[in-house]
Motif scaffolding. Structure first.
Motif, short mmCIF file in Angstrom:
data_model
loop_
_atom_site.label_atom_id
_atom_site.label_comp_id
_atom_site.label_asym_id
_atom_site.label_seq_id
_atom_site.Cartn_x
_atom_site.Cartn_y
_atom_site.Cartn_z
N ASP A 41 44.47 -28.93 57.97
CA ASP A 41 45.42 -29.91 58.50
C ASP A 41 46.58 -30.18 57.54
OD1 ASP A 41 44.00 -30.18 60.84
OD2 ASP A 41 42.87 -31.92 60.14
N ASN A 42 46.34 -30.00 56.24
CA ASN A 42 47.39 -30.27 55.25
C ASN A 42 48.34 -29.08 55.05
OD1 ASN A 42 45.88 -28.46 53.75
ND2 ASN A 42 45.43 -29.88 52.08
N GLY A 43 48.13 -27.99 55.82
CA GLY A 43 49.01 -26.83 55.74
C GLY A 43 48.52 -25.73 54.81
N GLU A 44 47.54 -26.04 53.98
CA GLU A 44 46.99 -25.02 53.09
C GLU A 44 46.19 -24.01 53.92
OE1 GLU A 44 47.12 -24.45 49.74
OE2 GLU A 44 48.50 -26.14 49.46
N ILE A 45 46.15 -22.77 53.43
CA ILE A 45 45.38 -21.73 54.12
C ILE A 45 43.89 -22.06 54.00
CG2 ILE A 45 44.69 -19.30 54.07
CD1 ILE A 45 47.54 -18.66 53.18
N SER A 46 43.20 -21.96 55.12
CA SER A 46 41.76 -22.21 55.17
C SER A 46 40.98 -20.89 55.10
CB SER A 46 41.40 -22.94 56.46
OG SER A 46 40.02 -23.01 56.63
N GLN A 47 41.39 -19.91 55.90
CA GLN A 47 40.72 -18.62 55.93
C GLN A 47 41.69 -17.52 56.29
OE1 GLN A 47 37.53 -19.15 58.83
NE2 GLN A 47 36.07 -19.14 57.16
N THR A 48 41.40 -16.32 55.79
CA THR A 48 42.12 -15.13 56.20
C THR A 48 41.10 -14.05 56.54
OG1 THR A 48 42.26 -14.22 53.97
CG2 THR A 48 44.08 -15.64 54.68
N GLY A 49 41.42 -13.22 57.50
CA GLY A 49 40.52 -12.14 57.87
C GLY A 49 41.04 -11.38 59.07
N SER A 50 40.17 -10.57 59.65
CA SER A 50 40.58 -9.75 60.78
C SER A 50 39.49 -9.73 61.85
CB SER A 50 40.83 -8.31 60.33
OG SER A 50 41.86 -8.26 59.36
N TYR A 51 39.94 -9.48 63.07
CA TYR A 51 39.05 -9.32 64.22
C TYR A 51 39.30 -7.96 64.84
CZ TYR A 51 38.30 -14.40 64.46
OH TYR A 51 37.95 -15.69 64.20
N THR A 52 38.25 -7.42 65.47
CA THR A 52 38.43 -6.22 66.28
C THR A 52 39.05 -6.64 67.60
OG1 THR A 52 36.23 -6.43 67.27
CG2 THR A 52 36.39 -5.10 65.25
N ALA A 53 39.45 -5.67 68.41
CA ALA A 53 40.06 -5.97 69.70
C ALA A 53 39.11 -6.73 70.62
CB ALA A 53 40.51 -4.68 70.38
N ASP A 54 37.78 -6.55 70.42
CA ASP A 54 36.82 -7.27 71.26
C ASP A 54 36.31 -8.56 70.61
OD1 ASP A 54 35.31 -5.92 69.35
OD2 ASP A 54 33.83 -5.18 70.76
N GLY A 55 37.03 -9.04 69.58
CA GLY A 55 36.75 -10.36 69.01
C GLY A 55 35.69 -10.42 67.93
N LYS A 56 35.26 -9.30 67.38
CA LYS A 56 34.26 -9.31 66.32
C LYS A 56 34.94 -9.37 64.96
CE LYS A 56 30.82 -6.78 68.95
NZ LYS A 56 30.07 -5.54 69.09
N LEU A 57 34.35 -10.14 64.03
CA LEU A 57 34.88 -10.22 62.69
C LEU A 57 34.76 -8.86 62.03
CD1 LEU A 57 33.84 -13.20 63.44
CD2 LEU A 57 34.07 -13.59 61.02
N GLU A 58 35.79 -8.50 61.23
CA GLU A 58 35.82 -7.16 60.63
C GLU A 58 36.49 -7.23 59.26
OE1 GLU A 58 35.05 -3.09 60.49
OE2 GLU A 58 34.41 -4.50 62.01
N GLY A 59 35.88 -6.56 58.29
CA GLY A 59 36.49 -6.44 56.97
C GLY A 59 36.32 -7.68 56.11
N LYS A 60 37.27 -7.84 55.21
CA LYS A 60 37.22 -8.91 54.21
C LYS A 60 37.74 -10.23 54.78
CE LYS A 60 38.70 -9.71 49.44
NZ LYS A 60 39.46 -9.09 48.34
N TRP A 61 36.97 -11.29 54.57
CA TRP A 61 37.35 -12.65 54.95
C TRP A 61 37.32 -13.50 53.69
CZ3 TRP A 61 38.45 -15.24 59.61
CH2 TRP A 61 38.53 -14.40 60.73
N ILE A 62 38.33 -14.33 53.52
CA ILE A 62 38.39 -15.23 52.36
C ILE A 62 38.57 -16.65 52.87
CG2 ILE A 62 39.59 -15.81 50.22
CD1 ILE A 62 40.57 -12.90 50.12
N SER A 63 37.78 -17.56 52.32
CA SER A 63 37.88 -18.98 52.68
C SER A 63 38.37 -19.77 51.48
CB SER A 63 36.51 -19.52 53.10
OG SER A 63 36.06 -18.89 54.26
N PHE A 64 39.18 -20.80 51.76
CA PHE A 64 39.76 -21.64 50.73
C PHE A 64 39.48 -23.11 51.05
CE2 PHE A 64 42.29 -17.83 51.25
CZ PHE A 64 42.50 -17.40 49.96
#
Length: 105
Positions: A41-64
């Motif tokens: 809510d404060n504008g800071e990045i919470s998470q970064t990552g990627s999804y496949t076309a069918d909505g599955k999490l894929e690869g590296k995810w980082i949480s802040f």
């Protein structure tokens, strides 16, 4: 005790994905994945990552956290947890290895 910390951290990641209001989505033409950035809510990045076309999490995810400090580095393959995840707990890295979507401490 370690198992409870890992479970709480995993729940935190899952809950924070659904609690996000703001996000940006970008189609990565090289990987054919949808790259996403979630924001606190404060504008800071919470998470970064990627999804496949069918909505599955894929690869590296980082949480802040809300101050922008990295708290989790995670990896997914076709929506399943894989590899070495690193949780930052009390300023110290804690590693968890995932094999077949199951934690191994």
């Amino acid at each position: 005790m370690k198992k409870y910390i890992v479970i709480l951290a995993a729940l935190f990641i899952s809950a924070s994905v659904f609690a996000q209001k703001e996000r940006t989505l970008t189609l990565n033409k090289e990987t054919n994945l949808i790259d996403v950035v979630y924001y606190h809510d404060n504008g800071e990045i919470s998470q970064t990552g990627s999804y496949t076309a069918d909505g599955k999490l894929e690869g590296k995810w980082i949480s802040f956290d809300k101050e922008g400090e990295k708290i989790v580095t995670a990896f997914y393959k076709e929506g399943k947890k894989i590899g070495k995840w690193v949780y930052i707990i009390d300023g110290k890295p804690k590693e968890v290895d995932y094999s077949k979507n199951i934690a191994s401490l």
